[in-house]
Design a protein around this motif. Sequence first.
Motif, short mmCIF file in Angstrom:
data_model
loop_
_atom_site.label_atom_id
_atom_site.label_comp_id
_atom_site.label_asym_id
_atom_site.label_seq_id
_atom_site.Cartn_x
_atom_site.Cartn_y
_atom_site.Cartn_z
N VAL A 92 0.84 -1.20 0.00
CA VAL A 92 0.00 0.00 0.00
C VAL A 92 0.87 1.25 0.00
O VAL A 92 0.62 2.21 -0.75
N ALA A 93 1.92 1.24 0.82
CA ALA A 93 2.79 2.41 0.93
C ALA A 93 3.52 2.71 -0.38
O ALA A 93 3.67 3.87 -0.77
N TYR A 95 2.50 2.22 -3.38
CA TYR A 95 1.59 2.77 -4.39
C TYR A 95 0.71 3.90 -3.84
O TYR A 95 -0.31 4.24 -4.42
N ARG A 96 1.15 4.51 -2.74
CA ARG A 96 0.32 5.51 -2.07
C ARG A 96 0.05 6.75 -2.90
O ARG A 96 -0.93 7.46 -2.67
N ASN A 97 0.91 7.05 -3.86
CA ASN A 97 0.72 8.25 -4.69
C ASN A 97 0.17 7.94 -6.07
O ASN A 97 0.22 8.79 -6.96
N ARG A 102 -4.91 8.66 -3.81
CA ARG A 102 -3.69 8.44 -3.05
C ARG A 102 -3.73 7.16 -2.22
O ARG A 102 -3.90 6.08 -2.77
N TRP A 103 -3.62 7.26 -0.90
CA TRP A 103 -3.54 6.08 -0.06
C TRP A 103 -4.77 5.18 -0.20
O TRP A 103 -4.65 3.95 -0.12
N TRP A 104 -5.93 5.76 -0.37
CA TRP A 104 -7.15 4.97 -0.36
C TRP A 104 -7.21 3.99 -1.53
O TRP A 104 -7.71 2.87 -1.38
N LEU A 107 -5.01 0.93 -0.86
CA LEU A 107 -5.55 0.26 0.33
C LEU A 107 -6.80 -0.54 -0.02
O LEU A 107 -6.96 -1.68 0.42
#
Length: 275
Positions: A92-93, A95-97, A102-104, A107
Amino acid sequence: MIAVTVVLLWLTARAVGTQALLAGGQVFSPLSIAAALLAGLIVALTQAIRWKVLASQQQITLGFRRAWADCYASAFGNMLLPGGLGGDAARVAVYRNRGRRRWWSPLLAVGAERLSATACLFIATAIVLAASAETGGALRSVAVIAAVAATVFLATAIVCLRGVPARDQVIVWSSSALSVVTLIALFLLAMAQLGGPNHAPVATVGLASMSLPVGVGGWGVREFSVGALAPALGAPADQAVTAATGYGLLTVVSTLPGAAVLAWGTWRRALSLPR
């Protein structure tokens, strides 16, 4: 989490003896090691299919080779890091951007990918336990608990998959089912390799307990669960614990290619750094 693992292993050893745990080391043979690597390959491939499909729904573009490498590395991280979700959290981290939100976005994709497989695992557990249970027996109660958990995971997975086209949902659920079947087969192989009977209820309960975010790499909670429930499962407690330990060792082998993936990525990044 490390303390939980140590305590559960200690309690298991107190109940069935240390030898039952140590005997799991006899699971290794050329056949079992090859089978573990093959199982790891199949699980990583099926997981990569889900990850690629669900990531694309969140506008995260992935090639299949990258998705496959992500899943191998994630499996190794889950085995190594406390809680059993560290590799997924790292995914998740990374591919956070990317994606729509973003994070969602990563996740939701990772969550849907994991939940679909977990739901299939608990459905299989409930079916196996119900088929093996006698009316009113202790195993019936365990089957009911597994069915309730399966319902919760299934409902949550369906919510996470909302908006995913029907064709893609078929791909997600079928690949999840194949992953679960592969893991059950590897557990049964561990039992056969250790000379015990192929006891499907022990295999499914051991796998289901491993999916809970407790301990490190499933150790402790897996052995304690099958040992405590062995009388209800109709299996000798020491044999159940030995099988669980042997399967745990084969699981470690199955995730080792993930270490190679991480090492390769680190080496490539080091080469690309300015000198």
